[in-house]
Write a protein that holds these residues in place. Structure first.
Motif, PDB file in Angstrom:
ATOM      1  N   ARG A  75      36.493  44.556  43.380  1.00 25.12           N
ATOM      2  CA  ARG A  75      36.313  42.884  43.604  1.00 25.12           C
ATOM      3  C   ARG A  75      35.305  42.475  42.388  1.00 25.12           C
ATOM      4  N   ARG A  76      34.304  43.352  41.800  1.00 25.80           N
ATOM      5  CA  ARG A  76      33.752  42.908  40.779  1.00 25.80           C
ATOM      6  C   ARG A  76      34.703  42.712  39.666  1.00 25.80           C
ATOM      7  N   ILE A  77      35.375  43.796  39.514  1.00 26.38           N
ATOM      8  CA  ILE A  77      36.375  43.762  38.306  1.00 26.38           C
ATOM      9  C   ILE A  77      37.135  42.560  38.380  1.00 26.38           C
ATOM     10  N   MET A  78      37.595  42.330  39.574  1.00 29.09           N
ATOM     11  CA  MET A  78      38.335  41.038  39.651  1.00 29.09           C
ATOM     12  C   MET A  78      37.900  39.882  39.571  1.00 29.09           C
ATOM     13  N   ARG A  79      36.624  39.621  39.812  1.00 28.93           N
ATOM     14  CA  ARG A  79      35.575  38.404  39.317  1.00 28.93           C
ATOM     15  C   ARG A  79      35.581  38.350  37.795  1.00 28.93           C
ATOM     16  N   MET A  80      35.459  39.497  37.138  1.00 29.04           N
ATOM     17  CA  MET A  80      35.412  39.276  35.775  1.00 29.04           C
ATOM     18  C   MET A  80      36.576  38.735  35.106  1.00 29.04           C
ATOM     19  N   TRP A  81      37.736  39.081  35.728  1.00 29.34           N
ATOM     20  CA  TRP A  81      39.001  38.793  35.297  1.00 29.34           C
ATOM     21  C   TRP A  81      39.311  37.469  35.606  1.00 29.34           C
ATOM     22  N   GLY A  82      38.910  36.944  36.832  1.00 32.75           N
ATOM     23  CA  GLY A  82      39.059  35.683  36.941  1.00 32.75           C
ATOM     24  C   GLY A  82      38.022  34.586  36.084  1.00 32.75           C
ATOM     25  N   LYS A  83      36.925  35.057  35.895  1.00 33.18           N
ATOM     26  CA  LYS A  83      35.804  34.185  35.007  1.00 33.18           C
ATOM     27  C   LYS A  83      36.623  33.922  33.617  1.00 33.18           C
ATOM     28  N   GLU A  84      37.143  35.245  33.189  1.00 30.22           N
ATOM     29  CA  GLU A  84      37.633  35.187  31.794  1.00 30.22           C
ATOM     30  C   GLU A  84      39.110  34.136  31.827  1.00 30.22           C
ATOM     31  N   ASN A 137      39.541  31.627  34.173  1.00 35.74           N
ATOM     32  CA  ASN A 137      39.282  30.516  34.649  1.00 35.74           C
ATOM     33  C   ASN A 137      40.154  30.408  36.072  1.00 35.74           C
ATOM     34  N   ILE A 138      39.935  31.413  36.898  1.00 37.53           N
ATOM     35  CA  ILE A 138      40.582  31.617  38.146  1.00 37.53           C
ATOM     36  C   ILE A 138      39.597  31.834  39.082  1.00 37.53           C
ATOM     37  N   ASP A 139      39.759  30.753  40.201  1.00 37.68           N
ATOM     38  CA  ASP A 139      38.575  30.773  41.425  1.00 37.68           C
ATOM     39  C   ASP A 139      38.756  32.104  42.188  1.00 37.68           C
ATOM     40  N   VAL A 140      37.932  32.785  42.470  1.00 34.33           N
ATOM     41  CA  VAL A 140      37.745  34.013  43.362  1.00 34.33           C
ATOM     42  C   VAL A 140      36.919  33.871  44.219  1.00 34.33           C
ATOM     43  N   PRO A 141      37.421  33.354  45.435  1.00 35.91           N
ATOM     44  CA  PRO A 141      36.462  33.292  46.594  1.00 35.91           C
ATOM     45  C   PRO A 141      35.879  34.474  46.841  1.00 35.91           C
ATOM     46  N   ARG A 142      34.632  34.105  47.612  1.00 37.52           N
ATOM     47  CA  ARG A 142      33.934  35.567  47.635  1.00 37.52           C
ATOM     48  C   ARG A 142      34.744  36.492  48.865  1.00 37.52           C
ATOM     49  N   TYR A 143      35.606  35.983  49.804  1.00 38.63           N
ATOM     50  CA  TYR A 143      36.346  36.639  50.890  1.00 38.63           C
ATOM     51  C   TYR A 143      37.563  36.192  50.613  1.00 38.63           C
ATOM     52  N   THR A 144      38.903  36.867  50.093  1.00 38.86           N
ATOM     53  CA  THR A 144      40.117  36.630  50.355  1.00 38.86           C
ATOM     54  C   THR A 144      41.002  37.582  50.843  1.00 38.86           C
ATOM     55  N   ASP A 189      41.785  44.454  30.621  1.00 42.26           N
ATOM     56  CA  ASP A 189      41.618  45.645  30.258  1.00 42.26           C
ATOM     57  C   ASP A 189      40.090  46.044  30.199  1.00 42.26           C
ATOM     58  N   TYR A 190      39.563  46.768  30.829  1.00 44.87           N
ATOM     59  CA  TYR A 190      38.070  46.867  30.690  1.00 44.87           C
ATOM     60  C   TYR A 190      37.641  48.432  30.787  1.00 44.87           C
ATOM     61  N   ILE A 191      36.809  48.845  30.039  1.00 43.56           N
ATOM     62  CA  ILE A 191      36.368  50.326  30.125  1.00 43.56           C
ATOM     63  C   ILE A 191      34.932  50.302  30.260  1.00 43.56           C
ATOM     64  N   GLU A 192      34.577  51.138  31.333  1.00 44.42           N
ATOM     65  CA  GLU A 192      33.280  51.218  32.017  1.00 44.42           C
ATOM     66  C   GLU A 192      32.853  52.697  31.965  1.00 44.42           C
TER      67      GLU A 192
END
Length: 176
Positions: free
Chosen positions: A158-167, A169-176, A45-48
């Motif tokens: 995709r940027r939001i998904m990468r933030m979630w992945g980092k939080e 510890n999920i690998d989010v490849p550049r193109y999936t 959950d992220y507010i921007e």
């Protein structure tokens, strides 16, 4: 089938194979339970706030935990995420819905459907409506229309998904 080859195939027999594949998916889905346990990955959950316009957007990523949720997501996003029912019920994959809500207008939009292979904690697929993804070459008129309208939203998603992945510890490849 990794050894499948289109070379020398005719449309009629190929359509028969597709129909057989759909029947097998339906059988697998019926075997799967209507709901399953959470994967253990944390929702997001992220507010921007947009500095230029002052608008506020809430981004959420939530796990889909029932066959009905998968089917509804598939209908909304116009793709076949319902075929993941069996994998989700077995716990090998989890499916997530990334949505955005403009808090000034109270309108929620589905942006991406995300599939994670749970044992290796890796995003194996992330698609927008009609299987579109940012930066892709459209394979149909429908995809072209989605990309024209929503490419920027898919990029932000995709940027939001990468933030979630980092939080998580999920690998989010550049193109999936």
């Amino acid at each position: 089938d990794p050894g499948f080859d289109m070379k020398g195939r005719k449309a009629g027999p190929l359509l028969e194979l597709v129909a057989a594949w759909h029947e097998e998916l339906n059988r697998e889905q019926k075997k799967a339970s209507g709901s399953w346990e959470e994967s253990g990955i944390t929702p997001f959950d992220y507010i921007e706030e947009n500095q230029n316009t002052g608008s506020v957007t809430r981004w959420t990523i939530n796990e889909l935990l029932t066959r009905k949720e998968l089917i509804d997501e598939g209908k909304t996003m116009k793709h076949c995420v319902g075929s993941y029912t069996y994998s989700c019920a077995k716990g090998t994959k989890s499916v997530w819905s990334l949505r955005m809500e403009d808090l000034d207008q109270n309108g929620e939009r589905h942006v991406l459907t995300i599939a994670v292979k749970n044992d290796i904690r890796k995003v194996v697929q992330a698609r927008g409506k009609c299987n579109a993804m940012a930066g892709m070459r459209p394979g149909s008129r429908e995809q072209a229309g989605v990309l024209k309208r929503e490419e920027e939203r898919l990029e932000v998603g995709r940027r939001i998904m990468r933030m979630w992945g980092k939080e998580n510890n999920i690998d989010v490849p550049r193109y999936t």
